[in-house]
Design an enzyme around this catalytic site. Structure first.
Site, PDB file in Angstrom:
ATOM      1  N   CYS A 273      54.479  62.780  59.483  1.00 49.95           N
ATOM      2  CA  CYS A 273      55.863  63.057  59.076  1.00 49.95           C
ATOM      3  C   CYS A 273      56.192  64.539  58.951  1.00 49.95           C
ATOM      4  O   CYS A 273      57.009  65.067  59.698  1.00 49.95           O
ATOM      5  CB  CYS A 273      56.150  62.388  57.739  1.00 49.95           C
ATOM      6  SG  CYS A 273      56.138  60.601  57.849  1.00 49.95           S
TER       7      CYS A 273
HETATM    8  N1  LIG Z   1      52.914  57.002  58.345  1.00 51.09           N
HETATM    9  C1  LIG Z   1      53.769  57.252  57.383  1.00 51.09           C
HETATM   10  O1  LIG Z   1      53.350  57.480  56.261  1.00 51.09           O
HETATM   11  C2  LIG Z   1      55.275  57.255  57.620  1.00 51.09           C
HETATM   12  C3  LIG Z   1      56.097  57.357  56.506  1.00 51.09           C
HETATM   13  C4  LIG Z   1      57.468  57.325  56.677  1.00 51.09           C
HETATM   14  C5  LIG Z   1      58.004  57.192  57.964  1.00 51.09           C
HETATM   15  N2  LIG Z   1      57.183  57.111  59.043  1.00 51.09           N
HETATM   16  C6  LIG Z   1      57.828  56.925  60.332  1.00 51.09           C
HETATM   17  O2  LIG Z   1      57.661  55.576  60.759  1.00 51.09           O
HETATM   18  C7  LIG Z   1      57.533  55.514  62.176  1.00 51.09           C
HETATM   19  C8  LIG Z   1      56.231  54.839  62.551  1.00 51.09           C
HETATM   20  O3  LIG Z   1      55.156  55.605  62.025  1.00 51.09           O
HETATM   21  P1  LIG Z   1      53.714  55.020  61.804  1.00 51.09           P
HETATM   22  O4  LIG Z   1      53.020  56.005  60.933  1.00 51.09           O
HETATM   23  O5  LIG Z   1      53.757  53.595  61.387  1.00 51.09           O
HETATM   24  O6  LIG Z   1      53.156  55.111  63.302  1.00 51.09           O
HETATM   25  P2  LIG Z   1      51.869  54.350  63.912  1.00 51.09           P
HETATM   26  O7  LIG Z   1      51.486  55.108  65.116  1.00 51.09           O
HETATM   27  O8  LIG Z   1      50.873  54.108  62.831  1.00 51.09           O
HETATM   28  O9  LIG Z   1      52.432  52.928  64.328  1.00 51.09           O
HETATM   29  C9  LIG Z   1      53.322  52.733  65.371  1.00 51.09           C
HETATM   30  C10 LIG Z   1      52.952  51.420  66.063  1.00 51.09           C
HETATM   31  O10 LIG Z   1      53.932  51.168  67.061  1.00 51.09           O
HETATM   32  C11 LIG Z   1      53.284  50.677  68.212  1.00 51.09           C
HETATM   33  N3  LIG Z   1      54.159  50.896  69.349  1.00 51.09           N
HETATM   34  C12 LIG Z   1      54.346  52.018  70.075  1.00 51.09           C
HETATM   35  N4  LIG Z   1      55.290  51.808  71.005  1.00 51.09           N
HETATM   36  C13 LIG Z   1      55.700  50.529  70.874  1.00 51.09           C
HETATM   37  C14 LIG Z   1      56.646  49.725  71.553  1.00 51.09           C
HETATM   38  N5  LIG Z   1      57.393  50.230  72.544  1.00 51.09           N
HETATM   39  N6  LIG Z   1      56.794  48.462  71.150  1.00 51.09           N
HETATM   40  C15 LIG Z   1      56.066  47.967  70.134  1.00 51.09           C
HETATM   41  N7  LIG Z   1      55.150  48.676  69.449  1.00 51.09           N
HETATM   42  C16 LIG Z   1      54.985  49.940  69.819  1.00 51.09           C
HETATM   43  C17 LIG Z   1      51.964  51.435  68.248  1.00 51.09           C
HETATM   44  O11 LIG Z   1      51.001  50.761  69.030  1.00 51.09           O
HETATM   45  C18 LIG Z   1      51.605  51.446  66.756  1.00 51.09           C
HETATM   46  O12 LIG Z   1      50.873  50.300  66.390  1.00 51.09           O
HETATM   47  C19 LIG Z   1      57.660  56.951  62.657  1.00 51.09           C
HETATM   48  O13 LIG Z   1      58.985  57.205  62.965  1.00 51.09           O
HETATM   49  C20 LIG Z   1      57.264  57.760  61.443  1.00 51.09           C
HETATM   50  O14 LIG Z   1      57.843  59.051  61.448  1.00 51.09           O
HETATM   51  C21 LIG Z   1      55.826  57.125  58.898  1.00 51.09           C
END
Ligand SMILES: NC(=O)c1ccc[n+]([C@@H]2O[C@H](COP(=O)([O-])OP(=O)(O)OC[C@H]3O[C@@H](n4cnc5c(N)ncnc54)[C@H](O)[C@@H]3O)[C@@H](O)[C@H]2O)c1
Length: 436
Positions: free
Chosen positions: A270
């Site tokens: 993030c």
């Molecule tokens: N990790 C955190 O603490 C956090 C906190 C707040 C917000 N976010 C936001 O949340 C969002 C996701 O982050 P995350 O940390 O969960 O990422 P991540 O990489 O852990 O998870 C994303 C998942 O989406 C899957 N994916 C990718 N493309 C895809 C598609 N086209 N269709 C279906 N699945 C698909 C990936 O395989 C993965 O499993 C981002 O925008 C991030 O900025 C993350």
């Protein structure tokens, strides 16, 4: 039965797209609240793991996944035609930066295309991924509207930013207030009902743009304040003043001050990334986001600062970085998690190796370094035995995992570089321990 009733009576099927650090904890909240969840991902290994009852995220136990997968309450799939089965679809896919620090919305857009292909009346779509203000209404809505269905009447659309803090047991998902928004009043109404089932407090705001901006403000606030203490760390160090002691004293002020702590650089998905979504979008309005860029510059300099401090400590001992054996303690981007994304430890590793140091690491959460887009280190975590510790010229504390035995580490090492004040030293240096 209308969607609100389907939700409150637990008849609604919840579709979660992107089963990562954000998606999987959300899956868990819906499951414990008796919803059936259909998880979508394009990673075949993740799909197989879930369907076999296995977790791949440290703080979500496999027993939990197994229990619900066996019962049929949880299923994972890569078949996006099945999005039609879901009543509510929550989008939790990655939002990285492109090569030139521009937002990469390709994951959101391909997911939206897949949703549009099966969109039916009565479905609710919520974007959870962090993004710039305007994404929901300027990017997602036009794709869904092309189906001929009308937002707020046939289907519902909104934005609700994720505030997950992985590994933080004090604030599990259900206890973190959640900002919710909708494209129309009726959208907000249904979205609030949905999240009210799983989160203790929802916070409705007037537009999706406000909700998108809320998340950015929260992350920019952290990025800027961390940069400030990182800069002050460097300044005070030159003046012989210990920033950690200064912060401890400052935080006794009961109002108007919130402590932030310096470190080896920013990590995680993030804070190093999201602020630049706003920087990019602000250019459209011909505004420069100077604070964001300056904070990014200062935070990005921290790994180099740690390496400079390490060189100084070795120099003081008539040695050089070149040829030294260096151990990094912790490569995860923060304590007690298995998440390596954007971890400054990797940058430090790269810089040290460029200088000719031989670098190993220990991290109980990361037994092997996976190849990332930027780094392809082929390394495995080494053991922290007394004789092993003695064999290194320098140990750098890069992540302050709570399991580390600092008494042993202090006793057995030649030089320690402490980037987190893990040893609680007063002053910047005490014998072989240096703060960086
Ligand atoms: N990790 C955190 O603490 C956090 C906190 C707040 C917000 N976010 C936001 O949340 C969002 C996701 O982050 P995350 O940390 O969960 O990422 P991540 O990489 O852990 O998870 C994303 C998942 O989406 C899957 N994916 C990718 N493309 C895809 C598609 N086209 N269709 C279906 N699945 C698909 C990936 O395989 C993965 O499993 C981002 O925008 C991030 O900025 C993350």
């Amino acid at each position: 039965m209308n969607l609100k009733n389907r939700i409150t009576q637990r008849k609604a099927v919840i579709g979660i797209v992107g089963l990562g650090y954000v998606g999987l904890p959300l899956v868990r909240e819906f499951l414990v609240n008796n919803f059936r969840v259909l998880g979508f991902d394009n990673d075949a290994e993740k799909i197989a793991a879930i369907n076999k009852g296995q977790s791949y995220i440290h703080h979500i136990p496999s027993e939990f996944i197994d229990q619900f997968a066996r019962r049929g309450a949880l299923e994972a799939t890569g078949d996006f035609a099945r999005l039609r089965e879901a009543d509510a679809i929550l989008i939790c896919v990655p939002t990285p930066l492109g090569k030139h620090h521009e937002p990469d919305l390709s994951y959101i857009l391909s997911t939206t295309d897949a949703i549009a292909a099966t969109l039916r009346a009565g479905q609710l779509i919520v974007l959870e991924s962090t993004t710039y203000p305007g994404t929901t209404e300027e990017e997602i809505l036009p794709i869904l509207a092309k189906t001929g269905l009308t937002v707020g009447k046939d289907f519902y659309l909104g934005y609700s930013p994720e505030r997950e803090d992985p590994g933080n047991s004090q604030f599990p998902t259900a206890k973190i207030p959640k900002v919710v928004s909708g494209v129309t009043e009726s959208c907000l109404d249904v979205i609030k009902v949905l999240y009210d089932q799983i989160i203790e407090q929802t916070v409705p705001v007037s537009s999706t743009r406000v909700a998108e901006s809320t998340k950015l403000l929260e992350n920019i606030y952290r990025s800027v304040n961390i940069a400030l203490v990182n800069e002050l760390k460097v300044v005070f160090d030159r003046m012989g003043i210990d920033i950690w002691e200064v912060i401890e004293a400052s935080k006794t002020k009961p109002f108007g001050f919130q402590p932030f702590y310096p470190g080896p650089g920013l990590g995680g998905h993030c804070i190093p990334i999201d602020p630049f979504y706003l920087t990019w979008k602000a250019k459209e309005s011909e505004v420069h986001t100077q604070f964001i860029e300056l904070a990014g510059e200062i935070n990005a300099y921290m790994p180099s600062y740690v390496v400079q401090k390490t060189a100084r400590a070795l120099n003081d001992d008539n040695r050089s970085l070149k040829g030294s054996k260096i151990l990094l303690l912790g490569v995860a981007y923060k304590p007690d998690v298995d998440d390596l994304r954007e971890s400054p430890a990797l940058k430090i590793m790269e810089l040290l190796m460029t200088e000719g140091a031989k670098v190993d690491y220990n991290d109980p959460y990361i037994p092997e370094l996976p190849a990332t887009r930027r780094y392809q280190f082929k390394k495995r975590s080494v053991e922290l035995t007394p004789s092993n510790l003695e064999s290194y010229d320098v140990v750098i504390i890069t992540t302050n995992h709570s399991c580390y035995d600092y008494n042993l580490i202090r006793e057995k090492t030649h030089i320690i570089i402490d980037t987190h004040n893990a040893l609680g030293l007063k002053g910047q240096r005490e014998g072989k321990v240096w703060k960086a």
